[in-house]
Scaffold this motif. Sequence first.
Motif, PDB file in Angstrom:
ATOM      1  N   GLU B 106      43.908  45.561  49.937  1.00 45.63           N
ATOM      2  CA  GLU B 106      42.688  45.426  49.230  1.00 45.63           C
ATOM      3  C   GLU B 106      43.010  45.070  47.779  1.00 45.63           C
ATOM      4  OE1 GLU B 106      40.684  49.347  48.551  1.00 45.63           O
ATOM      5  OE2 GLU B 106      42.286  50.132  49.808  1.00 45.63           O
ATOM      6  N   ILE B 107      42.672  43.818  47.453  1.00 44.75           N
ATOM      7  CA  ILE B 107      42.870  43.304  46.109  1.00 44.75           C
ATOM      8  C   ILE B 107      41.599  43.598  45.308  1.00 44.75           C
ATOM      9  CG2 ILE B 107      44.490  41.538  46.835  1.00 44.75           C
ATOM     10  CD1 ILE B 107      42.201  39.504  46.798  1.00 44.75           C
ATOM     11  N   GLY B 108      41.593  43.207  44.019  1.00 41.36           N
ATOM     12  CA  GLY B 108      40.363  43.413  43.248  1.00 41.36           C
ATOM     13  C   GLY B 108      40.654  43.817  41.837  1.00 41.36           C
ATOM     14  N   LEU B 109      39.772  44.638  41.294  1.00 42.31           N
ATOM     15  CA  LEU B 109      39.917  45.122  39.923  1.00 42.31           C
ATOM     16  C   LEU B 109      39.831  46.643  39.930  1.00 42.31           C
ATOM     17  CD1 LEU B 109      37.516  42.600  38.090  1.00 42.31           C
ATOM     18  CD2 LEU B 109      40.024  42.477  38.202  1.00 42.31           C
ATOM     19  N   ASN B 110      40.415  47.272  38.914  1.00 47.80           N
ATOM     20  CA  ASN B 110      40.300  48.720  38.767  1.00 47.80           C
ATOM     21  C   ASN B 110      39.640  49.083  37.437  1.00 47.80           C
ATOM     22  OD1 ASN B 110      40.844  51.494  39.555  1.00 47.80           O
ATOM     23  ND2 ASN B 110      42.309  51.479  37.862  1.00 47.80           N
ATOM     24  N   LYS B 111      40.254  48.659  36.320  1.00 46.64           N
ATOM     25  CA  LYS B 111      39.648  48.908  34.994  1.00 46.64           C
ATOM     26  C   LYS B 111      39.109  47.624  34.361  1.00 46.64           C
ATOM     27  CE  LYS B 111      39.332  52.309  33.322  1.00 46.64           C
ATOM     28  NZ  LYS B 111      38.240  53.325  33.532  1.00 46.64           N
ATOM     29  N   ASN B 112      39.080  46.535  35.135  1.00 49.86           N
ATOM     30  CA  ASN B 112      38.530  45.257  34.652  1.00 49.86           C
ATOM     31  C   ASN B 112      39.340  44.681  33.491  1.00 49.86           C
ATOM     32  OD1 ASN B 112      36.431  45.625  36.563  1.00 49.86           O
ATOM     33  ND2 ASN B 112      35.306  46.883  35.098  1.00 49.86           N
ATOM     34  N   SER B 113      40.656  44.701  33.620  1.00 51.26           N
ATOM     35  CA  SER B 113      41.509  44.181  32.548  1.00 51.26           C
ATOM     36  C   SER B 113      41.921  42.737  32.837  1.00 51.26           C
ATOM     37  CB  SER B 113      42.761  45.049  32.384  1.00 51.26           C
ATOM     38  OG  SER B 113      43.691  44.754  33.407  1.00 51.26           O
ATOM     39  N   ARG B 114      42.439  42.068  31.795  1.00 50.65           N
ATOM     40  CA  ARG B 114      42.855  40.663  31.928  1.00 50.65           C
ATOM     41  C   ARG B 114      43.982  40.515  32.940  1.00 50.65           C
ATOM     42  NH1 ARG B 114      42.940  39.828  25.432  1.00 50.65           N
ATOM     43  NH2 ARG B 114      40.685  39.987  25.145  1.00 50.65           N
ATOM     44  N   ASN B 115      44.975  41.407  32.871  1.00 53.91           N
ATOM     45  CA  ASN B 115      46.096  41.286  33.824  1.00 53.91           C
ATOM     46  C   ASN B 115      45.635  41.540  35.256  1.00 53.91           C
ATOM     47  OD1 ASN B 115      47.758  40.677  31.747  1.00 53.91           O
ATOM     48  ND2 ASN B 115      49.000  42.542  31.838  1.00 53.91           N
ATOM     49  N   GLU B 116      44.732  42.497  35.439  1.00 53.59           N
ATOM     50  CA  GLU B 116      44.195  42.723  36.795  1.00 53.59           C
ATOM     51  C   GLU B 116      43.554  41.443  37.320  1.00 53.59           C
ATOM     52  OE1 GLU B 116      41.455  46.007  36.649  1.00 53.59           O
ATOM     53  OE2 GLU B 116      42.976  47.411  35.939  1.00 53.59           O
ATOM     54  N   MET B 117      42.805  40.745  36.458  1.00 54.77           N
ATOM     55  CA  MET B 117      42.148  39.511  36.890  1.00 54.77           C
ATOM     56  C   MET B 117      43.177  38.426  37.212  1.00 54.77           C
ATOM     57  SD  MET B 117      39.470  37.873  37.733  1.00 54.77           S
ATOM     58  CE  MET B 117      37.907  38.529  37.139  1.00 54.77           C
ATOM     59  N   THR B 118      44.227  38.340  36.400  1.00 54.50           N
ATOM     60  CA  THR B 118      45.288  37.352  36.658  1.00 54.50           C
ATOM     61  C   THR B 118      45.893  37.574  38.051  1.00 54.50           C
ATOM     62  OG1 THR B 118      45.806  37.214  34.316  1.00 54.50           O
ATOM     63  CG2 THR B 118      47.538  36.511  35.838  1.00 54.50           C
TER      64      THR B 118
END
Lengths: 90, 268
Positions: B106-118
């Motif tokens: 399960e991919i996605g976001l956790n804290k909505n950071s730039r690296n998470e989005m990358t």
Amino acid sequence: MKPKNKQNTVDLYYMEARSKLIDIAAFMDRVERDGFTDDFRYLAFKDALKELDSDNRTRKVLLSLSDPTKELIPVATTKAACGAWPDKPQ
Amino acid sequence: MRYIEPHAHMVSRTTDDYMAMVVAGCKAVCEPAFWAGFDRSSAHGFYDYFCQLTDYEPKRAAKFGLPHFSWLCINPKESEDIKLAEDVIALIPEFLKRDNVLGIGEIGLNKNSRNEMTILEKHVNLAAEYDQLILVHTPHLEDKLKGTQLIVDMIKSDSRIDPGKVLIDHLEEHTAKIVMDAGFWGGLTLYPESKCTSPRAVDIIETYGGDRLWMNSACDWGVSVPLAVPYAAQEMRRRGYDDETLDQVFYQNPVRFLSQSPNFNIGK
Ligand SMILES: [Zn+2]
């Protein structure tokens, strides 16, 4: 989607909701008795309670407790969420 | 009743849980890769974890006659370290050849950071290149609304991705419409305190219809209930739903989504 044999919603859920309502009252009494009323989560909680006096309450309570900003943050400094938006103006 | 458990972290559960699920009517369990509760120190740790998900755990499930499938990725909680995440993503293509792998998740976001989005973008790219299904985790609590919108916008902007082959998980009342309107599938996670309770999950299905929604326990090493899915079925029964509808919601619909992967085969 709707059930074929619709039940009385109040019959099904009243006692459970009543119990949760009393738990909320007891939680608020406890926080106030113990002097933690300035905690941002408690302030957010009290704010969210106002949404009960409307329609689409569940969605509005959740929105009230959400980060409303739209931009990615520069870096994640924690992994956890706390259940209320810490930067909400009070 | 028969049901599918579309999201469970069985590596964290006991054989008693396997037994209870099978006795309750579970016909297949699907296990996304996730955060171990601590950060792994290197990509080697993920290599071993992917071996566990694609080799050891299916064998453990098979002892209970339960087909086990997996999804592979590095969880958004470990995406802040870009180099580690890239090293882990480079391992995945080799494992996609294994016959219990359903896709990227399960991919996605956790804290909505730039690296998470990358790293989310890199995972989505991998899914597009290898024509894989996608399972998406949405953030917790106050971060969920923002993260869900960012995820939906990002995936919708990639024209290679068919929204019908993407399931966005952990929806609640404030995010379900965003996901449903965009044409994705949605997951309702049944947790005792966060995410959704059974009555709320049924409310959401009553509001949006059950065609593109499934329910899961997402049971893991935290407070969670491996039988949450059959308990939710009981909640629907209590409201007056018949067995035919329960079979549609808890078995036929998840089978319809998962069968888009050629690896999802549970016989008749
Ligand atoms: Zn999970």
